[in-house]
Motif scaffolding. Structure first.
Motif, PDB file in Angstrom:
ATOM      1  N   HIS A 592       0.853  -1.181   0.000  1.00 41.51           N
ATOM      2  CA  HIS A 592       0.000   0.000   0.000  1.00 41.51           C
ATOM      3  C   HIS A 592       0.896   1.241   0.000  1.00 41.51           C
ATOM      4  O   HIS A 592       1.711   1.424   0.904  1.00 41.51           O
ATOM      5  CB  HIS A 592      -0.903  -0.008   1.237  1.00 41.51           C
ATOM      6  N   SER A 616      -1.302  -0.888  -4.353  1.00 43.90           N
ATOM      7  CA  SER A 616      -2.530  -0.127  -4.149  1.00 43.90           C
ATOM      8  C   SER A 616      -2.111   1.260  -3.699  1.00 43.90           C
ATOM      9  O   SER A 616      -1.172   1.408  -2.908  1.00 43.90           O
ATOM     10  CB  SER A 616      -3.426  -0.779  -3.095  1.00 43.90           C
ATOM     11  N   PHE A 635       0.382   2.464   5.743  1.00 45.56           N
ATOM     12  CA  PHE A 635       1.016   2.418   4.429  1.00 45.56           C
ATOM     13  C   PHE A 635       2.337   1.661   4.547  1.00 45.56           C
ATOM     14  O   PHE A 635       2.993   1.664   5.598  1.00 45.56           O
ATOM     15  CB  PHE A 635       1.289   3.833   3.904  1.00 45.56           C
TER      16      PHE A 635
END
Length: 806
Positions: A592, A616, A635
């Motif tokens: 992420h 993503s 993240f």
């Protein structure tokens, strides 16, 4: 030294003289007479004692008193003789020792009888007489031995006396020689003193002449501050005559009033403690005072002179008014030159940043295009566009490298790449140029192990483009050949670029690698250039720890030879882990990422690349929004633009590290258009895990981003460095039209704000910077140029710029 030798000689002579007197006194005594008398007395006393015994035995001494008296005399004589200095000299003689032992035994045995009763003594008299008869010859032998010993002793003393006399004579002679030597030395010293006095007088005269003719003012001042010498230059500098200056107080004469107290304190400190500050400190710049009262700058040097206990200060002073004016002019010229260099450097930095922004859009979009839908002809065109874009980016870097003399340029990283593939792509991209000039371009590998190598691909590519491009440019209807081989199975690879062109004259060969040098030939006139290509090439080769040579025959052609360390590298598809013990993976699936950039188009391209790589992605338009997202969402990696409004990328990362979340130490990648090393050094101190320089390419993910996450340089993405596309093809015509509308609305609002401003504020420059990047990516070059002018406009040019925009 002379006094010391003379004193030592006199003392030695006195000592020897005293010894001689002592010996003479000793020799004047008749020691033999004393010895004979003592020995004779010893014999007489022995005979007398024998006679007394005889009288006592025959009844002549009825009460034995005469015998006892004679015995006491004998006893006393024996003690006197045995304890005397004379007997000490012969005590070691065997006869003397035998007599002493026999006599001592006789006395020890007889004395108790003598001191006893008369009856006992009378009975012992015959025995005593017998023992006396035994002692008599021993006394005679001891007497003769004594005489012999003393005779030898006297001979020895006479010998020593003779030696002493010889020493005395030699000492006297030596003393006389010393006196003569001293006299000679004194004469020499006297003459030397006369010569020294003459030389001193000459030196003094010359010194006085030097002082009087010196261009510098010379002042000699005593410890009380009184002037004792004042030369002609001092008269010119300060305006006083020598007669006025001599004997005057130096401080009141030439020291400005505001410095007199400091001068007085310094003089008092020196006289009290000996501490020196200005004295002996070399050249010191101070201020002086003329007779007219004018204060002027002087250069001063003071030294302390001591002679015969008298101390004076010798000062050399120079009026440096003109020198300071010249220094100020030079300083002003230097400041202007530095300002010009800084302005040039700033311009290059800004232009680099602004050129990278549209290049980011161009190369990023090209990298994202799917080439499968194009035929071979279109692919070649896209390949040419990509190569040209990459070379344009390399040129931007090279201009920055040259502007900073290669000391501030970002070092190019070593990567694994296919050398033969690079050469073939280079030939394909330049073959059209070669055919245009009716040239044949060939690439010939001469070794087997020239596939995957490790080195600076971008630098090597640019070197070869410069060399092959020059060969094509200066050759017509000929041949350009590229040969490559590995030397002796080593890491060194030799690449030769030859042509059959116009060649280079011998006198120009040594300067062709200098900057801005172009050779004046017919072809060069048709293909004028800046003269930077070969200079850049040489620097790049040296940066790769290689070397380059040039050989040429005028009218026949040229040969450029590169020797560069390019060791055999591992396959680009290798799955060998870069970190021991790490689990092998092929792609960062499930990662992420957060992309932070104030430019929407830059965010769009970077996000698209990340999604294509399996990430993503979430976006943030500034640092505050990024901090808020990190606070709420976990993240795995963050991409932060460095130049952003509000808080920049460095400050944003700092605040993220201070958040109270478990993932606050996530890897952070800096995304910037700044290529200078000093900028990168500041960025790495933040610290960022890695730096991506705009425009970002897919290969950067494999070489920089994936290793940060612990993934391998696997074939996750195709190597799209040389593939192409554009913004509209990638994101569609509708998105392109929407981006144009957004840009138009932002420009209307921005230009409306400009009308009411009297100067370019920081906010205006920030907005202009943001919009110029979007305009460049969208192909609106004229608007991009206007916005750049606004961003870099000076305050005094603001009104004129607004008129042009109107």
């Amino acid at each position: 030294m002379f006094v010391s030798l003379l004193s030592a000689g006199l003392l030695f002579v006195a000592y020897l003289g005293r010894s001689v007197l002592g010996d003479l006194d000793a020799l004047s005594t008749a020691r033999h007479d004393d010895i004979r008398w003592n020995m004779s007395q010893m014999e007489i006393e022995t005979l007398n004692l024998d006679s007394a015994v005889h009288d006592a035995i025959h009844g002549h001494d009825t009460d034995l008193s005469a015998f006892r008296k004679r015995y006491d005399i004998y006893f006393s004589r024996v003690n006197t003789l045995s304890q005397s200095a004379f007997f000490e000299l012969i005590s070691q003689d065997p006869e003397a020792q035998a007599w002493l032992v026999a006599t001592t035994d006789f006395l020890d045995e007889t004395t108790p009888i003598v001191d006893g009763t008369n009856a006992d003594l009378r009975r012992a008299l015959p025995e005593i007489q017998a023992r006396i008869e035994v002692l008599r010859p021993k006394v005679r032998v001891m007497s003769l031995a004594g005489i012999q010993v003393f005779a030898l002793e006297d001979a020895k003393r006479r010998t020593e006396f003779s030696r002493t006399m010889l020493k005395l004579v030699a000492s006297v002679i030596g003393l006389i020689l010393i006196l003569l030597l001293g006299l000679t030395t004194l004469l020499k010293l006297h003459r030397r003193g006369q010569n020294a006095a003459h030389d001193s007088q000459v030196v003094r005269s010359r010194f006085e002449a030097a002082i009087s003719s010196s261009l510098d003012a010379v002042l000699i001042v005593d410890i009380h501050g009184k002037v004792v010498e004042f030369n002609g230059a001092a008269e010119t500098v300060f305006g006083y005559s020598r007669a006025e200056a001599l004997g005057s107080d130096m401080a009141e004469l030439i020291v400005p009033e505001h410095m007199r107290e400091m001068h007085s304190k310094g003089m008092a400190r020196f006289l009290e403690t000996g501490q020196q500050k200005v004295i002996g400190a070399g050249r010191v710049r101070l201020e002086g005072l003329r007779k007219s009262g004018k204060i002027f700058p002087v250069e001063l040097s003071i030294s302390l002179s001591e002679a015969n206990g008298e101390r004076v200060f010798v000062s050399y002073l120079r009026d440096i008014t003109k020198e300071l004016e010249a220094e100020e002019e030079l300083r002003s010229a230097r400041d202007k030159a530095q300002a010009g260099e800084k302005a040039k450097s700033d311009l290059l930095t800004v232009m680099s940043h602004e050129m990278r922004t549209p290049l980011n859009g161009i190369l990023g979009s090209l990298a994202l295009l799917d080439q499968d839908s194009f035929d071979e002809r279109q692919k070649r065109h896209f390949n040419s566009i990509s190569v040209s874009g990459e070379l344009l980016l390399a040129h931007v870097n090279d201009v920055l490298d040259l502007s900073s003399l290669s000391t501030d340029a970002t070092p190019r990283e070593k990567v694994n790449f296919d050398l033969l593939d690079l050469l073939q792509q280079l030939a394909d991209s330049l073959r059209a140029n070669a055919l245009e000039r009716e040239n044949k371009l060939t690439v010939t590998p001469l070794s087997a192990d020239l596939g995957i190598v490790s080195g600076s691909k971008r630098s090597l590519q640019q070197c070869l483009v410069n060399l092959v491009g020059n060969a094509i440019k200066f050759t017509s209807n000929g041949q350009v050949a590229v040969e490559v081989e590995r030397l002796n199975d080593s890491d060194l690879v030799e690449i030769r670029v030859s042509d059959t062109g116009v060649g280079i004259a011998p006198e120009n060969l040594e300067r062709i690698f200098d900057e801005f040098v172009t050779i004046d030939t017919a072809y060069a006139r048709q293909n004028a250039g800046t003269g930077l290509g070969l200079a850049i090439t040489k620097r790049l080769v040296e940066a790769m720890e290689g070397e380059i040579e040039a050989d040429s025959l005028l009218g026949e052609g040229s040969l450029f030879t590169l020797r560069i360390p390019l060791p055999v590298g591992r396959s680009l598809m290798s799955k060998e882990p870069k970190r021991p013990g790490h689990q092998a993976q092929l792609a960062p699936s499930g990662q992420h990422a957060l992309v932070v950039d104030d430019n929407e188009i830059n965010r769009m391209i970077l996000c698209e690349m990340l999604r294509s790589a399996g990430f993503s992605v979430e976006e943030a338009a500034d640092g505050f929004e990024a901090i808020d997202r990190v606070l709420k969402t976990r993240f795995d990696i963050a991409f932060l633009d460095i130049s952003m409004p509000g808080i920049d990328g460095i400050e944003t990362l700092k605040r993220i590290r201070e958040l109270d979340v478990a993932w606050r130490d996530l890897p952070a990648i800096a995304v910037t258009a700044h290529a200078a090393r000093k900028d990168h050094d500041a960025i790495r101190k933040a610290p960022f895990s890695e730096i991506l320089v705009k425009p970002v390419r897919p290969i950067d993910f494999q070489t920089k981003v994936f290793p940060v996450l612990g993934f391998f340089e696997a074939a996750v993405l195709p190597v799209l460095e040389d593939s192409g596309g554009d913004f509209k093809a990638q994101f569609g015509a509708q998105k392109y039209e929407n981006a144009l509308k957004d840009l138009a609305l932002a420009l209307d609002h921005f230009y409306g704000q400009l009308r009411g401003t009297s100067e370019p504020t920081t906010e205006i420059r920030r907005v202009a910077h943001k919009l110029s990047g979007s305009a460049a990516v969208l192909g609106k070059n004229e608007i991009h140029t206007q916005l750049q002018r606004i961003e870099s406009c000076k305050t005094e040019e603001w009104d004129e710029l607004k008129k042009d925009l109107a």
